[in-house]
Scaffold this motif. Structure first.
Motif, mmCIF file in Angstrom:
data_model
loop_
_atom_site.group_PDB
_atom_site.id
_atom_site.type_symbol
_atom_site.label_atom_id
_atom_site.label_comp_id
_atom_site.label_asym_id
_atom_site.label_seq_id
_atom_site.Cartn_x
_atom_site.Cartn_y
_atom_site.Cartn_z
ATOM 1 N N ALA A 177 41.271 52.987 32.276
ATOM 2 C CA ALA A 177 40.706 52.221 33.391
ATOM 3 C C ALA A 177 40.956 52.907 34.721
ATOM 4 N N LEU A 178 42.171 53.384 34.951
ATOM 5 C CA LEU A 178 42.504 53.992 36.232
ATOM 6 C C LEU A 178 41.910 55.388 36.380
ATOM 7 N N ALA A 179 41.838 56.127 35.275
ATOM 8 C CA ALA A 179 41.278 57.471 35.334
ATOM 9 C C ALA A 179 39.761 57.450 35.534
ATOM 10 N N SER A 180 39.100 56.430 34.974
ATOM 11 C CA SER A 180 37.639 56.351 35.052
ATOM 12 C C SER A 180 37.145 55.520 36.225
ATOM 13 N N GLY A 181 37.964 54.567 36.669
ATOM 14 C CA GLY A 181 37.532 53.667 37.729
ATOM 15 C C GLY A 181 36.593 52.575 37.234
ATOM 16 N N ALA A 182 36.387 52.499 35.919
ATOM 17 C CA ALA A 182 35.473 51.500 35.354
ATOM 18 C C ALA A 182 36.115 50.115 35.364
ATOM 19 N N PRO A 183 35.321 49.064 35.549
ATOM 20 C CA PRO A 183 35.865 47.703 35.497
ATOM 21 C C PRO A 183 36.280 47.344 34.085
ATOM 22 N N VAL A 184 37.267 46.465 33.976
ATOM 23 C CA VAL A 184 37.744 46.007 32.671
ATOM 24 C C VAL A 184 37.266 44.575 32.453
ATOM 25 N N ILE A 185 36.550 44.361 31.363
ATOM 26 C CA ILE A 185 36.029 43.030 31.044
ATOM 27 C C ILE A 185 36.840 42.445 29.893
ATOM 28 N N PRO A 186 37.629 41.392 30.149
ATOM 29 C CA PRO A 186 38.426 40.786 29.073
ATOM 30 C C PRO A 186 37.538 40.024 28.097
ATOM 31 N N VAL A 187 37.852 40.147 26.821
ATOM 32 C CA VAL A 187 37.056 39.506 25.773
ATOM 33 C C VAL A 187 37.996 38.793 24.804
ATOM 34 N N ALA A 188 37.612 37.598 24.391
ATOM 35 C CA ALA A 188 38.396 36.841 23.411
ATOM 36 C C ALA A 188 37.554 36.593 22.166
ATOM 37 N N MET A 189 37.987 37.141 21.042
ATOM 38 C CA MET A 189 37.374 36.844 19.759
ATOM 39 C C MET A 189 38.065 35.594 19.219
ATOM 40 N N ARG B 111 51.884 49.104 33.261
ATOM 41 C CA ARG B 111 52.348 47.841 32.695
ATOM 42 C C ARG B 111 51.706 46.660 33.405
ATOM 43 N N ALA B 112 51.615 46.735 34.739
ATOM 44 C CA ALA B 112 51.040 45.639 35.516
ATOM 45 C C ALA B 112 49.564 45.444 35.183
ATOM 46 N N VAL B 113 48.820 46.539 35.064
ATOM 47 C CA VAL B 113 47.390 46.461 34.737
ATOM 48 C C VAL B 113 47.209 45.846 33.353
ATOM 49 N N THR B 114 47.978 46.332 32.399
ATOM 50 C CA THR B 114 47.862 45.834 31.024
ATOM 51 C C THR B 114 48.201 44.355 30.939
ATOM 52 N N ASP B 115 49.278 43.953 31.599
ATOM 53 C CA ASP B 115 49.690 42.548 31.556
ATOM 54 C C ASP B 115 48.660 41.634 32.202
ATOM 55 N N ALA C 134 31.716 50.378 31.663
ATOM 56 C CA ALA C 134 32.629 49.236 31.684
ATOM 57 C C ALA C 134 33.480 49.287 30.426
ATOM 58 N N ILE C 135 34.678 48.722 30.536
ATOM 59 C CA ILE C 135 35.607 48.669 29.409
ATOM 60 C C ILE C 135 35.684 47.239 28.894
ATOM 61 N N LEU C 136 35.451 47.056 27.607
ATOM 62 C CA LEU C 136 35.592 45.745 26.979
ATOM 63 C C LEU C 136 36.951 45.713 26.293
ATOM 64 N N ALA C 137 37.879 44.946 26.860
ATOM 65 C CA ALA C 137 39.235 44.850 26.318
ATOM 66 C C ALA C 137 39.369 43.533 25.575
ATOM 67 N N SER C 138 39.550 43.608 24.269
ATOM 68 C CA SER C 138 39.519 42.405 23.433
ATOM 69 C C SER C 138 40.802 42.204 22.641
ATOM 70 N N ASN C 139 41.086 40.934 22.313
ATOM 71 C CA ASN C 139 42.109 40.662 21.315
ATOM 72 C C ASN C 139 41.589 41.132 19.968
ATOM 73 N N HIS C 140 42.473 41.225 18.978
ATOM 74 C CA HIS C 140 42.052 41.799 17.697
ATOM 75 C C HIS C 140 42.604 40.954 16.558
ATOM 76 N N LEU D 216 37.415 42.793 35.801
ATOM 77 C CA LEU D 216 38.621 42.979 36.607
ATOM 78 C C LEU D 216 38.560 44.346 37.279
ATOM 79 N N ASP D 217 38.812 44.370 38.579
ATOM 80 C CA ASP D 217 38.744 45.608 39.357
ATOM 81 C C ASP D 217 40.163 46.108 39.641
ATOM 82 N N PHE D 218 40.462 47.326 39.194
ATOM 83 C CA PHE D 218 41.786 47.903 39.421
ATOM 84 C C PHE D 218 41.714 49.131 40.325
ATOM 85 N N SER D 219 40.701 49.185 41.171
ATOM 86 C CA SER D 219 40.547 50.329 42.071
ATOM 87 C C SER D 219 41.728 50.476 43.024
ATOM 88 N N ARG D 220 42.458 49.385 43.258
ATOM 89 C CA ARG D 220 43.619 49.453 44.151
ATOM 90 C C ARG D 220 44.723 50.348 43.589
#
Length: 259
Positions: free
Chosen positions: A135-147, A190-194, A29-35, A174-178
């Motif tokens: 995310a798209l190359a690995s197929g792993a889910p993206v988990i949004p994180v807020a610090m 851009r759409a995935v990142t946004d 899984a990918i933990l995508a966080s603000n910094h 978040l699932d981006f398998s589509r």
């Protein structure tokens, strides 16, 4: 490191956490966080049972001397991966490769989509080259994180942290398998990142700025430089005026004393 750093960190700062159930007990899984602060990379792993691997600039691992070796050992111990930023596309390609390798091992990969720390506590536009491609190359889910409030504990440039409670909110995966197989389509990236940044914004409550944090940092640096030069010019002008006034007063005095 979880014992030597994570335990005391939780004991001293008592971070509050919401959404721990959204982090899978196993699997990639990918933990995508603000910094917001340098300490983000310590607080997030400290509250999780699983290892989180982040990426760090290679200079942290190659600096010579005793201090350099200690720094390298520390970053390796906390799960950081060195990324060589040299070359035409340097950091981006290296980060993508490193992230995919971590995920292929079924581990957690941590990434900051903004690319750098926020200069003022606001949330900035995410860079699509790293997060979305991994995310798209690995197929792993993206988990949004807020610090939350970590910038108040250790603002940029400050060494000693302030004792207060930071917060961590973890959103649903978040699932981006589509979009599988479309990791080279810039509109998809851009759409995935946004979408991820929108979820982080909702979790953190930060004001969103539709520009890159690196661009804002350049603006702030240039503004500070311009202000410093303006102050220097003002001091020089004041000194010249004082000198001219002193010369005038001297000449006036000489005229008064002449017979």
């Amino acid at each position: 490191m979880k014992v030597t750093i994570g335990g005391p960190l939780k004991l001293a700062f008592r971070p509050w956490v919401e959404g721990l159930e959204n982090v899978p007990a196993e699997g990639a899984a990918i933990l995508a966080s603000n910094h917001l602060s340098f300490s983000d990379s310590f607080f997030l792993p400290a509250v999780l049972d699983r290892k989180v691997t982040f990426i760090a600039k290679a200079e942290y691992f190659t600096t010579p001397g005793v201090k350099g070796r200690l720094t390298a050992a520390f970053f390796k111990g906390v799960g950081q991966l060195p990324v060589d930023r040299s070359g035409a596309r340097g950091a981006g390609e290296a980060a993508i490769r490193s992230g995919i390798e971590v995920l292929e091992r079924g581990e957690l990969f941590g990434i900051y989509p903004e690319g750098t720390r926020s200069p003022d506590g606001r949330l900035y536009r995410g860079k699509p080259g790293g997060l979305a491609r991994v995310a798209l190359a690995s197929g792993a889910p993206v988990i949004p994180v807020a610090m939350i409030d970590t910038e108040k504990i250790q603002p940029p440039g400050k060494v000693m942290p302030k004792l207060m409670r930071p917060g961590i909110r973890i959103g649903k995966p978040l699932d981006f398998s589509r979009y599988q197989g479309m990791e080279h389509d810039r509109f998809v990236l851009r759409a995935v990142t946004d979408e991820v940044m929108y979820e982080i914004m909702n979790l953190s409550g930060q004001e969103y700025v539709d520009m890159y944090a690196t661009a804002m940092k350049r603006q702030l640096t240039e503004a500070a430089k311009a202000e410093k030069e303006a102050e220097k010019a003002a001091r020089a002008a004041l000194a010249r005026a004082e000198k001219e006034q002193a010369e005038k007063e001297k000449q006036t005095e000489q005229h008064r004393t002449e017979p």
